[in-house]
Enzyme design. Structure first.
Site, mmCIF file in Angstrom:
data_model
loop_
_atom_site.group_PDB
_atom_site.id
_atom_site.type_symbol
_atom_site.label_atom_id
_atom_site.label_comp_id
_atom_site.label_asym_id
_atom_site.label_seq_id
_atom_site.Cartn_x
_atom_site.Cartn_y
_atom_site.Cartn_z
ATOM 1 N N CYS A 2 0.844 -1.190 0.000
ATOM 2 C CA CYS A 2 0.000 0.000 0.000
ATOM 3 C C CYS A 2 0.882 1.243 0.000
ATOM 4 O O CYS A 2 1.970 1.248 0.571
ATOM 5 C CB CYS A 2 -0.951 0.053 1.187
ATOM 6 S SG CYS A 2 -2.128 -1.308 1.265
ATOM 7 N N ARG A 29 3.863 -0.130 -4.819
ATOM 8 C CA ARG A 29 3.508 -0.593 -3.480
ATOM 9 C C ARG A 29 2.109 -1.199 -3.429
ATOM 10 O O ARG A 29 1.712 -1.765 -2.413
ATOM 11 C CB ARG A 29 3.582 0.559 -2.483
ATOM 12 C CG ARG A 29 4.977 1.118 -2.293
ATOM 13 C CD ARG A 29 4.978 2.187 -1.220
ATOM 14 N NE ARG A 29 4.644 1.640 0.077
ATOM 15 C CZ ARG A 29 5.524 1.179 0.961
ATOM 16 N NH1 ARG A 29 6.800 1.204 0.663
ATOM 17 N NH2 ARG A 29 5.131 0.695 2.118
ATOM 18 N N TRP A 76 -2.877 -2.398 -1.773
ATOM 19 C CA TRP A 76 -2.584 -3.820 -1.967
ATOM 20 C C TRP A 76 -3.436 -4.550 -0.954
ATOM 21 O O TRP A 76 -3.230 -4.415 0.253
ATOM 22 C CB TRP A 76 -1.096 -4.086 -1.753
ATOM 23 C CG TRP A 76 -0.658 -5.463 -2.119
ATOM 24 C CD1 TRP A 76 -0.265 -5.902 -3.348
ATOM 25 C CD2 TRP A 76 -0.545 -6.585 -1.233
ATOM 26 N NE1 TRP A 76 0.081 -7.232 -3.281
ATOM 27 C CE2 TRP A 76 -0.084 -7.684 -2.003
ATOM 28 C CE3 TRP A 76 -0.794 -6.796 0.122
ATOM 29 C CZ2 TRP A 76 0.143 -8.946 -1.465
ATOM 30 C CZ3 TRP A 76 -0.580 -8.052 0.666
ATOM 31 C CH2 TRP A 76 -0.113 -9.108 -0.126
ATOM 32 N N ASN A 102 -1.764 2.035 6.029
ATOM 33 C CA ASN A 102 -0.952 0.923 5.571
ATOM 34 C C ASN A 102 -0.650 0.059 6.783
ATOM 35 O O ASN A 102 -0.228 0.572 7.814
ATOM 36 C CB ASN A 102 0.349 1.437 4.946
ATOM 37 C CG ASN A 102 1.227 0.316 4.413
ATOM 38 O OD1 ASN A 102 0.766 -0.814 4.261
ATOM 39 N ND2 ASN A 102 2.471 0.626 4.129
ATOM 40 N N GLY A 103 -0.859 -1.259 6.663
ATOM 41 C CA GLY A 103 -0.626 -2.154 7.782
ATOM 42 C C GLY A 103 -1.871 -2.948 8.112
ATOM 43 O O GLY A 103 -2.794 -3.058 7.300
ATOM 44 N N GLU A 480 16.693 -17.448 -8.244
ATOM 45 C CA GLU A 480 16.287 -16.088 -8.583
ATOM 46 C C GLU A 480 15.717 -16.033 -9.997
ATOM 47 O O GLU A 480 14.727 -15.330 -10.261
ATOM 48 C CB GLU A 480 17.475 -15.133 -8.433
ATOM 49 C CG GLU A 480 17.211 -13.697 -8.860
ATOM 50 C CD GLU A 480 16.140 -12.995 -8.040
ATOM 51 O OE1 GLU A 480 15.718 -11.907 -8.457
ATOM 52 O OE2 GLU A 480 15.722 -13.526 -6.989
ATOM 53 N N LYS A 484 11.923 -14.697 -10.811
ATOM 54 C CA LYS A 484 11.600 -13.627 -11.749
ATOM 55 C C LYS A 484 10.625 -14.124 -12.805
ATOM 56 O O LYS A 484 9.679 -13.430 -13.182
ATOM 57 C CB LYS A 484 12.873 -13.111 -12.437
ATOM 58 C CG LYS A 484 13.728 -12.231 -11.578
ATOM 59 C CD LYS A 484 13.019 -10.930 -11.281
ATOM 60 C CE LYS A 484 13.548 -10.338 -9.998
ATOM 61 N NZ LYS A 484 13.145 -11.019 -8.779
ATOM 62 N N GLU A 487 7.147 -14.580 -11.339
ATOM 63 C CA GLU A 487 6.584 -13.300 -10.899
ATOM 64 C C GLU A 487 5.935 -12.537 -12.034
ATOM 65 O O GLU A 487 4.844 -11.981 -11.873
ATOM 66 C CB GLU A 487 7.685 -12.419 -10.291
ATOM 67 C CG GLU A 487 8.027 -12.709 -8.856
ATOM 68 C CD GLU A 487 9.093 -11.766 -8.333
ATOM 69 O OE1 GLU A 487 9.003 -11.373 -7.161
ATOM 70 O OE2 GLU A 487 10.025 -11.419 -9.090
ATOM 71 N N HIS A 503 16.631 -36.438 -7.800
ATOM 72 C CA HIS A 503 16.010 -36.836 -6.538
ATOM 73 C C HIS A 503 14.533 -36.432 -6.511
ATOM 74 O O HIS A 503 13.985 -36.162 -5.437
ATOM 75 C CB HIS A 503 16.761 -36.225 -5.358
ATOM 76 C CG HIS A 503 18.146 -36.755 -5.199
ATOM 77 N ND1 HIS A 503 18.427 -37.969 -4.615
ATOM 78 C CD2 HIS A 503 19.345 -36.234 -5.592
ATOM 79 C CE1 HIS A 503 19.733 -38.178 -4.639
ATOM 80 N NE2 HIS A 503 20.314 -37.137 -5.222
ATOM 81 N N LYS A 601 5.777 -4.265 -3.969
ATOM 82 C CA LYS A 601 7.227 -4.120 -3.859
ATOM 83 C C LYS A 601 7.729 -4.315 -2.432
ATOM 84 O O LYS A 601 8.655 -5.078 -2.190
ATOM 85 C CB LYS A 601 7.626 -2.723 -4.351
ATOM 86 C CG LYS A 601 9.119 -2.458 -4.361
ATOM 87 C CD LYS A 601 9.802 -3.216 -5.466
ATOM 88 C CE LYS A 601 11.269 -2.885 -5.565
ATOM 89 N NZ LYS A 601 11.936 -3.749 -6.536
#
Length: 606
Positions: A2, A29, A76, A102-103, A480, A484, A487, A503, A601
């Site tokens: 947010c 955000r 968000w 926010n929170g 990584e 990406k 995402e 395995h 983010k």
């Protein structure tokens, strides 16, 4: 998560366009919904819409409010779906008080039930809506706006950042407890925001609020107090970011711009930290700083976790006991520590809630703490005993790119300082490693200039799955690369240690599952053997390896070369190629690259 923005300007100005610009700068955000609020003498005008900022902007063009003071929010979703009703700002029953938040208000159910019992009517599913109703009750009881705001805050449990406007008052009231909030100081104007890019085009003078701070902002001043009303002094700092750093500058997406900014970001990351004599000069940490450290624990989330794995490999090779923990897991199940344990938090924003919780757990148990972060005034930097900054500049794209490269470079230097202090000896190939780091800016630029990924991307989109494998430092790069890819393409992708293929994961390999293999130098022959295993099952293999790896190039189906360099630097270069793979596949699929669905983010809730 947010984004909060707010502005207090002279009486003859209209801040709505400024608020809208601040929201656009904070869209990384959150982007489920957005809204703005401006007060007049009797009520607060609120315009909010589900969807991106453009939906809000279109509405404001038709029914734009007018005011010299205002607050805005881009959301968000946590409590309640992304709808017009759940969008911020939220108001009380009389539209006298408007709040953005926010929170998470952890006790909102209890508060909402109390308020409903006293006749309050709620119109959303959010936890935020209890706040303006609490303030309104205190105003009805005869409290001042400042007193009502404080009384409401005292009832809240959880982590939050709040900004509020009230009809008939030309000030903005804000408070922080665990979620970031900053004040921007301009001539004749003041800003409040979750993050500096919100107002960077207007001012680079910033005041970072701390937990427990309450601030009253008018165009000419900001007054900070604690929860009991006692004055608090917070230093005004000048951020070294430029307004153009938060713009696309001709690139189609922020992510692509930030991929191409990596040479400059790496230059800043290592500048002054490698001496002409071939040593390491970390001004904050001279030789001997870590001589009493017995073991190292790294805590991080997401991309930062992969950067932490990268340095763990190097510390382990040097005989330093090192573990890497997910921030969310460490906070709930802390590892054993002593006063000689060094806990390193790796966090781009310095505000990641799980990582901050991990730091608190480590600190309470007596460990020494150190933050490796990108934001000078962040919570992590201020909480830890020490901080080391990666100097990457602002990163707007949700999918981290230049910050990962900068984290790896800085952590590599820090790791070698720690290892030298503990073992008393430099690594045998220190000179070669430092040369590889110094060449990273030019080597990354070479990859960007020469990459053939765009044509390759057309072959490997919309497959059943995409696997990424590697050994040593190439293993976190594989993780990584897969992160990406998933995402921003929304396609299935997984990263594995190369030896783990047989395995279990090998059961998923088919001719429709391309395998991206990262080669960093050591044990390449073993990774090549894994490539041949997947090829024997019909899977196409894409290798990212040194341009001199002719044996690899001859075996694989596709070859993405990187300059020949030290293994530590090779992983960074391979990662750039994988970033480009993800970007171009996502672009071909028409994905929202800078704003991938369901993601934000800076994850400031646990």
């Amino acid at each position: 998560m947010c984004g909060i923005t707010a502005c207090a300007a002279p009486a003859d100005e209209n801040v709505v366009d400024t608020l809208l610009g601040g929201l656009r700068n904070l869209e990384y955000r959150g982007y489920d919904s957005s809204g703005v609020a401006t007060p007049d003498s009797e009520t607060v005008s609120v315009i909010k819409r589900e969807g991106g900022i453009d939906e809000l902007a279109d509405t404001l063009d038709v029914v734009g409010p007018d005011g010299a003071v205002g607050i805005g929010h881009t959301r968000w979703s946590t409590h309640g779906a992304p709808t017009d009703a759940n969008a911020h700002p939220h108001t009380d029953c009389d539209n006298r008080v408007a709040v953005v938040h926010n929170g998470i208000v952890e006790n909102y159910t209890e508060l909402r039930d109390e308020l409903r019992a006293r006749g309050h009517v709620f119109t959303s599913e959010t936890d935020t809506e209890v706040i303006p109703h609490l303030v309104s009750e205190h105003l009805d009881d005869g409290m001042t706006v400042d007193g009502a705001f404080r009384a409401a805050i005292e009832r809240l449990e959880g982590r939050f950042a709040i900004a509020m406007v009230v009809a008939g008052d030309d000030a903005i009231y804000a408070a922080r407890n665990g979620s970031p909030l900053v004040v921007g100081v301009d001539d004749g104007r003041r800003f409040i925001a979750s993050d500096v890019p919100s107002f960077l085009e207007h001012t680079d003078d910033v005041v970072y609020l701390e937990d427990g701070d309450v601030v009253r902002v008018t165009p000419d001043e900001h007054v900070i107090t604690d929860l009991d009303g006692r004055p608090v002094e917070r230093e005004t700092k000048v951020v070294d970011w430029q307004p153009e750093d938060a713009e696309r500058n001709g690139f189609d997406h922020y992510m692509l711009k930030e991929i191409h900014e990596q040479p400059a970001a790496l230059e800043r990351a290592i500048n002054g930290r490698i001496t002409a004599e071939g040593g390491i000069d970390l001004e904050e940490f001279p030789p001997g700083t870590f001589s009493d450290v017995t073991d190292v624990q790294l805590v991080a989330c997401g991309t930062s976790y992969h950067a932490a794995l990268y340095v763990r490999q190097q510390l382990a090779e040097r005989g330093v006991p090192t573990q890497v923990f997910s921030g969310g897991e460490y906070a709930t199940t802390p590892a054993p520590v002593t006063e000689n344990t060094l806990v390193i938090a790796v966090t781009q924003s310095g505000e990641t809630a799980d990582t901050l919780a991990s730091l608190r757990a480590a600190d309470e148990r007596g460990a020494r703490t150190l933050a490796v972060t990108n934001v000078v005034g962040s919570s992590a930097a201020r909480f830890c005993d020490d901080a080391l900054f990666i100097r990457a500049g602002p990163e707007i794209g949700v999918a981290a790119t230049k910050t990962f490269s900068s984290q790896v470079a800085v952590l590599t230097l820090l790791g070698e300082r720690i290892a030298q202090d503990i073992t008393g000896e430099p690594r045998e190939d220190l000179a070669a490693m430092l040369r590889g780091l110094e060449r990273l800016p030019s080597d990354v630029q070479h990859v960007l200039d020469q990459s053939s990924v765009e044509s390759l991307a057309t072959k490997y989109r919309e497959r059943d799955g995409h696997f990424f494998i590697g050994r040593g430092v190439a293993y976190p790069v594989a993780l990584e690369g897969a992160l990406k890819f998933k995402e921003i393409t929304y396609e299935h992708a997984e990263g594995f240690a190369a030896a783990e293929l047989k395995h279990g994961p090998l059961a998923l390999v088919t001719p429709d599952t391309p395998v991206f293999a990262v080669f960093s130098g050591p044990h390449d022959e073993k990774t090549l053997g894994n490539v041949e295993e997947v090829q024997s099952r019909g899977a196409p293999a894409v290798a990212i390896a040194s341009e001199e790896s002719t044996e690899v190039a001859e075996v694989v189906d596709e070859f993405l070369p990187i300059p020949d360099t030290h293994p530590v630097a090779a992983g960074v270069l391979a990662n750039v190629q994988l970033q480009l793979v993800s970007y171009h596949v996502a672009d071909l699929l028409g994905r929202a690259i800078d704003k991938p669905r369901n993601l934000a983010k800076s994850v400031t809730v646990e």
